[in-house]
Design a protein around this motif. Structure first.
Motif, mmCIF file in Angstrom:
data_model
loop_
_atom_site.group_PDB
_atom_site.id
_atom_site.type_symbol
_atom_site.label_atom_id
_atom_site.label_comp_id
_atom_site.label_asym_id
_atom_site.label_seq_id
_atom_site.Cartn_x
_atom_site.Cartn_y
_atom_site.Cartn_z
ATOM 1 N N ASP A 41 55.154 -7.758 53.895
ATOM 2 C CA ASP A 41 54.291 -7.187 52.859
ATOM 3 C C ASP A 41 54.243 -8.095 51.635
ATOM 4 O O ASP A 41 53.193 -8.259 51.019
ATOM 5 N N PHE A 42 55.361 -8.694 51.283
ATOM 6 C CA PHE A 42 55.470 -9.575 50.122
ATOM 7 C C PHE A 42 54.441 -10.704 50.167
ATOM 8 O O PHE A 42 53.989 -11.196 49.138
ATOM 9 N N ASP A 43 54.051 -11.123 51.372
ATOM 10 C CA ASP A 43 53.175 -12.283 51.567
ATOM 11 C C ASP A 43 51.687 -11.931 51.690
ATOM 12 O O ASP A 43 50.879 -12.822 51.941
ATOM 13 N N ARG A 44 51.335 -10.652 51.530
ATOM 14 C CA ARG A 44 49.932 -10.258 51.676
ATOM 15 C C ARG A 44 49.066 -10.854 50.569
ATOM 16 O O ARG A 44 49.356 -10.683 49.390
ATOM 17 N N PRO A 45 47.965 -11.547 50.928
ATOM 18 C CA PRO A 45 47.075 -12.134 49.932
ATOM 19 C C PRO A 45 45.996 -11.143 49.482
ATOM 20 O O PRO A 45 45.847 -10.071 50.056
ATOM 21 N N LEU A 46 45.234 -11.544 48.489
ATOM 22 C CA LEU A 46 44.102 -10.741 48.034
ATOM 23 C C LEU A 46 42.959 -10.825 49.034
ATOM 24 O O LEU A 46 42.799 -11.824 49.734
#
Length: 178
Positions: free
Chosen positions: A21-26
């Motif tokens: 989840d920490f790596d989810r982009p816009l």
């Protein structure tokens, strides 16, 4: 007087295949909304003498897009404690802010940001607070003023001066549009 502005990260891409989840982009809508909020900050002559933010990818990208619209780089202090923090943790972070800072931007995640506003601003029936309680959407700003020192921030000590959602500035960025 101190000014604390809370910014929730812009809309992220749930379809993006990331492991954490920490790596989810816009997503594209989030990028547009963040740039719009940046332009709004510039047009409102908002300045910050201290910026602190979650290091999550969607927050880093939000700040980059905000900076494009704002016309200046917002160079934050990255604090991993902000990632998915509770209101209590965020309040601890507020208490640790440098006293010389008078206009602070804190960028992070919900539900912690919403809960922090609802903790700091008294429930006195004000329409603006009711809007926060109804929903704190992505890429939304909540600006509060506080008298006294950062260490004195607590339940009911702030005044909500502004609550700006992207859809307030551009209806196409509302919940039912892509």
């Amino acid at each position: 007087m101190k000014t604390l502005t809370l910014l929730r990260h812009a809309k992220s891409g749930w379809d993006d295949p990331v492991a954490r989840d920490f790596d989810r982009p816009l997503n594209p809508k989030g990028r547009r909304a963040a740039q719009l909020i940046g332009r709004h900050l510039r047009q409102s002559d908002c300045t910050f003498d201290h910026v602190i933010a979650s290091p999550a990818v969607r927050v880093v990208e939000t700040l980059a897009e905000i900076g494009d619209g704002y016309g200046a780089v917002l160079a934050p202090e990255w604090d991993r404690r902000i990632y998915l923090a509770s209101a209590a943790t965020l309040l601890d972070i507020v208490h640790e802010l440098p006293e010389m800072a008078t206009r602070v931007l804190l960028v992070g995640h919900n539900p912690g940001l919403e809960d922090l506003v609802l903790t700091l601003v008294p429930d006195d029936g004000a329409a603006l607070r009711d809007e926060v309680e109804a929903k704190y959407p992505t890429a939304t700003l909540a600006e509060m003023t506080l008298d006294g020192r950062w260490t004195e921030a607590g339940r009911g000590t702030a005044t909500l001066a502004r609550f700006t959602r992207p859809r307030d500035l551009d209806p196409t960025l509302g919940p039912d549009s892509d």
